[in-house]
Design a protein around this motif. Structure first.
Motif, short mmCIF file in Angstrom:
data_model
loop_
_atom_site.label_atom_id
_atom_site.label_comp_id
_atom_site.label_asym_id
_atom_site.label_seq_id
_atom_site.Cartn_x
_atom_site.Cartn_y
_atom_site.Cartn_z
N UNK A 219 -10.68 -5.30 3.67
CA UNK A 219 -11.17 -5.67 2.34
C UNK A 219 -10.94 -4.58 1.30
N UNK A 220 -10.57 -3.39 1.74
CA UNK A 220 -10.46 -2.25 0.82
C UNK A 220 -9.28 -1.38 1.24
N UNK A 221 -8.05 -1.76 0.87
CA UNK A 221 -6.84 -1.11 1.40
C UNK A 221 -6.52 0.24 0.76
N UNK A 222 -7.47 1.17 0.83
CA UNK A 222 -7.28 2.47 0.20
C UNK A 222 -6.30 3.34 0.99
N UNK A 223 -6.33 3.25 2.33
CA UNK A 223 -5.41 4.06 3.12
C UNK A 223 -3.97 3.60 2.93
N UNK A 224 -3.77 2.31 2.80
CA UNK A 224 -2.43 1.77 2.57
C UNK A 224 -1.90 2.22 1.20
N UNK A 225 -2.79 2.32 0.22
CA UNK A 225 -2.38 2.79 -1.10
C UNK A 225 -2.11 4.29 -1.08
N UNK A 226 -2.92 5.03 -0.35
CA UNK A 226 -2.71 6.47 -0.24
C UNK A 226 -1.35 6.77 0.38
N UNK A 227 -0.89 5.89 1.25
CA UNK A 227 0.42 6.07 1.89
C UNK A 227 1.58 5.92 0.89
N UNK A 228 1.28 5.41 -0.30
CA UNK A 228 2.31 5.28 -1.34
C UNK A 228 2.46 6.58 -2.14
N UNK A 229 1.93 7.68 -1.60
CA UNK A 229 2.05 9.00 -2.21
C UNK A 229 1.32 9.11 -3.55
N UNK A 230 0.15 8.50 -3.62
CA UNK A 230 -0.67 8.64 -4.82
C UNK A 230 -1.38 9.99 -4.80
N UNK A 231 -1.48 10.62 -5.95
CA UNK A 231 -2.21 11.89 -6.05
C UNK A 231 -3.70 11.65 -6.26
N UNK A 232 -4.00 10.59 -7.02
CA UNK A 232 -5.39 10.24 -7.33
C UNK A 232 -5.55 8.75 -7.16
N UNK A 233 -6.67 8.33 -6.58
CA UNK A 233 -6.93 6.90 -6.42
C UNK A 233 -8.26 6.54 -7.06
N UNK A 234 -8.23 5.55 -7.94
CA UNK A 234 -9.45 4.97 -8.49
C UNK A 234 -9.79 3.77 -7.63
N UNK A 235 -10.91 3.82 -6.93
CA UNK A 235 -11.30 2.75 -6.03
C UNK A 235 -12.49 1.97 -6.56
N UNK A 236 -12.39 0.65 -6.51
CA UNK A 236 -13.48 -0.21 -6.96
C UNK A 236 -13.83 -1.16 -5.82
N UNK A 237 -14.96 -0.89 -5.15
CA UNK A 237 -15.41 -1.72 -4.04
C UNK A 237 -16.64 -2.50 -4.49
N UNK A 238 -16.44 -3.75 -4.91
CA UNK A 238 -17.55 -4.52 -5.47
C UNK A 238 -18.57 -4.91 -4.42
N UNK A 239 -18.22 -4.86 -3.15
CA UNK A 239 -19.19 -5.20 -2.11
C UNK A 239 -20.25 -4.13 -1.99
#
Length: 241
Positions: A219-239
């Motif tokens: 439900x929250x694919x933050x690790x998959x996005x981090x694998x795209x070589x992002x330096x900073x991630x803004x995460x919004x988990x509405x649950x």
């Protein structure tokens, strides 16, 4: 009680992004790659639009978006070029009862279709001459039609990295139960698969594979996005709200 207050939620999101902007501006001139991940969460997912409006107002440039379910719907439209303000206007104008219900308006039906649909109070499907229940309350046709219409300007894009903002979403392979990253193919179909909530919408078939809501498996694919070589991630988990 405050966690369920929209004003409190907006305040928290605004403070977080302002602190984030300050920390980024304090870094060197090499701009960091910023990713945005939007979770699923049903109707709560509309809170994503408020976050996007704040991001736009602060001039934050997003380099990659990941989403699941409602987060995939909102995220894909933002990745396609819509602003947070435009998405707010679009979704405020939608009648969701009609959207989820597969019935077309009476005026759009032929005389025969109107006569047949109004003759019976309930219709049930048959399987081998036996009455069966539908696999979902909605086939999702109206939802898919809306997504297709809103994404017409990017319908030629089959690699989601080529969208105005690179994007991917998560769906669940119903046979294996495993999450699948959808980043190529038909955008509206992929997003519909990511949001095919079990018991509400029928599963979506793509390339002989059947998919349901990505929230079932991730439900929250933050690790998959981090694998795209992002330096900073803004995460919004509405649950979590």
């Amino acid at each position: 009680m405050r966690a369920n207050n929209p004003k409190y939620i907006s305040f928290c999101v605004g403070v977080f992004i302002m602190l984030f902007t300050f920390s980024v501006s304090a870094q060197d001139t090499n701009e960091p790659k910023i990713g945005l991940v939007l979770s699923g969460g049903g109707a709560k997912g509309f809170a994503h639009i408020g976050v996007l409006k704040v991001i736009d107002s602060l001039g934050i440039k997003i380099d990659h978006i990941a989403g699941t379910s409602m987060g995939a719907i909102i995220g894909s439209l933002y990745a396609s070029g819509y602003s947070g303000k435009q998405l707010d206007s679009i979704f405020k104008s939608i009648n969701f009862n009609e959207l989820i219900n597969d019935e077309f308006s009476r005026n759009s039906k032929s005389l025969i279709e109107r006569t047949n649909s109004e003759r019976y109070a309930v219709s049930l499907p048959f399987d081998n001459f036996k009455v069966s229940l539908p696999s979902g309350l909605s086939r999702g046709q109206n939802v898919y039609s809306l997504l297709y219409k809103l994404m017409l300007h990017v319908k030629e894009v089959d690699d989601f990295n080529d969208l105005p903002i690179p994007f991917f979403c998560i769906a669940t392979n119903i046979e294996t139960g495993q999450p699948v990253i959808m980043e190529k193919g038909n955008l509206s179909q992929s997003v519909a698969a990511s949001g095919a909530f079990p018991s509400l919408f029928q599963p979506v078939k793509i390339d002989n594979k059947i998919f349901i809501d990505g929230g079932v498996s991730n439900n929250y694919p933050i690790e998959e996005l981090r694998a795209k070589d992002m330096d900073v991630i803004i995460g919004v988990d509405v649950k979590m709200i």
